[in-house]
Design a protein around this motif. Structure first.
Motif, PDB file in Angstrom:
ATOM      1  N   ASN A  74      46.892  30.766  36.537  1.00 13.54           N
ATOM      2  CA  ASN A  74      45.578  30.242  36.152  1.00 13.54           C
ATOM      3  C   ASN A  74      45.388  30.193  34.634  1.00 13.54           C
ATOM      4  O   ASN A  74      44.261  30.104  34.156  1.00 13.54           O
ATOM      5  CB  ASN A  74      44.473  31.069  36.804  1.00 13.54           C
ATOM      6  CG  ASN A  74      44.411  30.838  38.289  1.00 13.54           C
ATOM      7  OD1 ASN A  74      44.151  29.733  38.735  1.00 13.54           O
ATOM      8  ND2 ASN A  74      44.681  31.872  39.076  1.00 13.54           N
TER       9      ASN A  74
ATOM     10  N   ASN B 139      42.739  32.433  32.904  1.00 10.49           N
ATOM     11  CA  ASN B 139      41.333  32.283  33.283  1.00 10.49           C
ATOM     12  C   ASN B 139      40.964  33.354  34.325  1.00 10.49           C
ATOM     13  O   ASN B 139      41.413  33.305  35.464  1.00 10.49           O
ATOM     14  CB  ASN B 139      41.095  30.877  33.840  1.00 10.49           C
ATOM     15  CG  ASN B 139      39.643  30.606  34.145  1.00 10.49           C
ATOM     16  OD1 ASN B 139      38.929  31.451  34.650  1.00 10.49           O
ATOM     17  ND2 ASN B 139      39.211  29.388  33.845  1.00 10.49           N
ATOM     18  N   ILE B 140      40.139  34.313  33.900  1.00 10.84           N
ATOM     19  CA  ILE B 140      39.751  35.444  34.765  1.00 10.84           C
ATOM     20  C   ILE B 140      38.963  34.957  35.978  1.00 10.84           C
ATOM     21  O   ILE B 140      39.209  35.397  37.104  1.00 10.84           O
ATOM     22  CB  ILE B 140      38.903  36.474  33.969  1.00 10.84           C
ATOM     23  CG1 ILE B 140      39.702  37.062  32.802  1.00 10.84           C
ATOM     24  CG2 ILE B 140      38.378  37.573  34.883  1.00 10.84           C
ATOM     25  CD1 ILE B 140      40.735  38.076  33.166  1.00 10.84           C
ATOM     26  N   SER B 141      38.016  34.075  35.783  1.00 16.34           N
ATOM     27  CA  SER B 141      37.176  33.600  36.896  1.00 16.34           C
ATOM     28  C   SER B 141      38.013  32.867  37.947  1.00 16.34           C
ATOM     29  O   SER B 141      37.869  33.104  39.147  1.00 16.34           O
ATOM     30  CB  SER B 141      36.063  32.691  36.392  1.00 16.34           C
ATOM     31  OG  SER B 141      35.193  33.421  35.557  1.00 16.34           O
ATOM     32  N   ALA B 142      38.899  31.985  37.502  1.00 17.77           N
ATOM     33  CA  ALA B 142      39.749  31.239  38.440  1.00 17.77           C
ATOM     34  C   ALA B 142      40.697  32.190  39.168  1.00 17.77           C
ATOM     35  O   ALA B 142      40.935  32.046  40.372  1.00 17.77           O
ATOM     36  CB  ALA B 142      40.541  30.165  37.700  1.00 17.77           C
TER      37      ALA B 142
ATOM     38  N   ALA C  43      40.172  35.407  39.787  1.00 16.57           N
ATOM     39  CA  ALA C  43      39.363  36.186  40.739  1.00 16.57           C
ATOM     40  C   ALA C  43      39.090  35.372  42.001  1.00 16.57           C
ATOM     41  O   ALA C  43      39.189  35.887  43.118  1.00 16.57           O
ATOM     42  CB  ALA C  43      38.053  36.631  40.085  1.00 16.57           C
ATOM     43  N   ARG C  44      38.781  34.088  41.825  1.00 18.47           N
ATOM     44  CA  ARG C  44      38.550  33.231  43.006  1.00 18.47           C
ATOM     45  C   ARG C  44      39.819  33.109  43.838  1.00 18.47           C
ATOM     46  O   ARG C  44      39.784  33.206  45.060  1.00 18.47           O
ATOM     47  CB  ARG C  44      38.069  31.842  42.575  1.00 18.47           C
ATOM     48  CG  ARG C  44      36.593  31.771  42.260  1.00 18.47           C
ATOM     49  CD  ARG C  44      36.117  30.331  42.088  1.00 18.47           C
ATOM     50  NE  ARG C  44      36.804  29.621  41.015  1.00 18.47           N
ATOM     51  CZ  ARG C  44      36.454  29.666  39.724  1.00 18.47           C
ATOM     52  NH1 ARG C  44      35.420  30.383  39.353  1.00 18.47           N
ATOM     53  NH2 ARG C  44      37.137  28.983  38.827  1.00 18.47           N
TER      54      ARG C  44
ATOM     55  N   HIS D 131      35.857  39.760  43.316  1.00 17.00           N
ATOM     56  CA  HIS D 131      34.786  39.574  42.331  1.00 17.00           C
ATOM     57  C   HIS D 131      35.391  39.673  40.930  1.00 17.00           C
ATOM     58  O   HIS D 131      36.305  40.460  40.693  1.00 17.00           O
ATOM     59  CB  HIS D 131      33.707  40.638  42.536  1.00 17.00           C
ATOM     60  CG  HIS D 131      32.434  40.328  41.815  1.00 17.00           C
ATOM     61  ND1 HIS D 131      32.277  40.572  40.474  1.00 17.00           N
ATOM     62  CD2 HIS D 131      31.290  39.773  42.252  1.00 17.00           C
ATOM     63  CE1 HIS D 131      31.067  40.193  40.100  1.00 17.00           C
ATOM     64  NE2 HIS D 131      30.442  39.693  41.169  1.00 17.00           N
ATOM     65  N   ARG D 132      34.864  38.876  40.011  1.00 18.04           N
ATOM     66  CA  ARG D 132      35.388  38.839  38.645  1.00 18.04           C
ATOM     67  C   ARG D 132      35.355  40.220  37.989  1.00 18.04           C
ATOM     68  O   ARG D 132      36.309  40.635  37.332  1.00 18.04           O
ATOM     69  CB  ARG D 132      34.594  37.825  37.807  1.00 18.04           C
ATOM     70  CG  ARG D 132      35.145  37.611  36.410  1.00 18.04           C
ATOM     71  CD  ARG D 132      34.312  36.631  35.612  1.00 18.04           C
ATOM     72  NE  ARG D 132      32.898  36.920  35.611  1.00 18.04           N
ATOM     73  CZ  ARG D 132      32.297  37.864  34.876  1.00 18.04           C
ATOM     74  NH1 ARG D 132      33.026  38.616  34.081  1.00 18.04           N
ATOM     75  NH2 ARG D 132      30.999  38.050  34.934  1.00 18.04           N
ATOM     76  N   ARG D 133      34.266  40.961  38.168  1.00 23.85           N
ATOM     77  CA  ARG D 133      34.167  42.306  37.567  1.00 23.85           C
ATOM     78  C   ARG D 133      35.206  43.263  38.145  1.00 23.85           C
ATOM     79  O   ARG D 133      35.749  44.099  37.432  1.00 23.85           O
ATOM     80  CB  ARG D 133      32.759  42.876  37.770  1.00 23.85           C
ATOM     81  CG  ARG D 133      31.741  42.227  36.866  1.00 23.85           C
ATOM     82  CD  ARG D 133      30.407  42.941  36.938  1.00 23.85           C
ATOM     83  NE  ARG D 133      29.360  41.994  36.698  1.00 23.85           N
ATOM     84  CZ  ARG D 133      28.322  41.783  37.467  1.00 23.85           C
ATOM     85  NH1 ARG D 133      28.151  42.493  38.554  1.00 23.85           N
ATOM     86  NH2 ARG D 133      27.425  40.879  37.160  1.00 23.85           N
TER      87      ARG D 133
ATOM     88  N   GLN E 215      38.426  42.484  36.456  1.00 21.22           N
ATOM     89  CA  GLN E 215      38.440  43.007  35.094  1.00 21.22           C
ATOM     90  C   GLN E 215      38.676  44.519  35.084  1.00 21.22           C
ATOM     91  O   GLN E 215      39.416  45.029  34.244  1.00 21.22           O
ATOM     92  CB  GLN E 215      37.133  42.664  34.377  1.00 21.22           C
ATOM     93  CG  GLN E 215      37.065  41.192  34.006  1.00 21.22           C
ATOM     94  CD  GLN E 215      35.737  40.795  33.408  1.00 21.22           C
ATOM     95  OE1 GLN E 215      34.687  41.201  33.891  1.00 21.22           O
ATOM     96  NE2 GLN E 215      35.797  39.986  32.365  1.00 21.22           N
TER      97      GLN E 215
END
Length: 175
Positions: free
Chosen positions: A147, A150-153, A155-156, A161-163, A166
């Motif tokens: 990804n 990209n942390i959000s991508a 996580a999905r 969850h993004r947190r 992290q």
């Protein structure tokens, strides 16, 4: 001659990590992303071992156990899942799976489930194997790379969850 291992996994990053780990232990790995591809590859290559994800993208790996068992009656089939429960473990064994493991599984656990090693003191001390935390860390790193950081991508993709992702990234496992 290397033992053939069919990996049926819809997560490309996790499949790649599994392949890399199993190749180090003498397996010739074949990867299938979908149930239809898995059955075709099983018929073509007749692998002695199968690692099967329980939750494929739009399919259930549980539904593949019987057809795989029919094609590969002597093969060792291990169901892998991120959603372990006693009920699904019982169902998997009744359908013909030889073992049932929660993801992420360390290398020695996978090898034992595949019937390739017995647990011994020397294997417990084997530095080439990964602990569950290290395997998870490697899987996360592969997903991050896929990804492009990209942390959000990521996580999905990991269904997390993004947190939570992290927090896991801040807790690098010890070697």
């Amino acid at each position: 001659m290397k033992a053939k291992l069919l990996i049926i996994e819809d997560d490309e990053c996790y499949a790649t990590a599994l392949q890399r780990r199993m190749i180090k232990h003498g397996f010739n790995c074949i990867w299938a992303k979908h149930a239809s591809d898995a059955l075709l590859l099983a018929r073509q290559h007749l692998p002695s071992f199968v690692l099967l994800d329980m939750k494929l993208e739009h399919e259930s790996g549980m539904q593949l156990i019987r057809p795989l068992r029919n094609v590969l009656p002597q093969s060792r089939i291990v169901l892998l899942t991120g959603f372990a429960s006693i009920a699904t473990a019982v169902d998997a064994i009744k359908l013909g799976a030889d073992d049932y493991l929660s993801k992420p599984a360390d290398t020695n656990t996978l090898l034992r489930a595949l019937g390739k090693v017995e647990q011994s003191k020397s294997e417990e001390d084997d530095v080439s194997s990964l602990s569950a935390r290290q395997a998870e860390w490697e899987h996360i790193q592969q997903a991050l790379k896929f990804n492009k950081g990209n942390i959000s991508a990521t996580a999905r993709q990991l269904n997390m969850h993004r947190r939570t992702l992290q927090r896991k990234l801040n807790k690098k496992p010890g070697n």
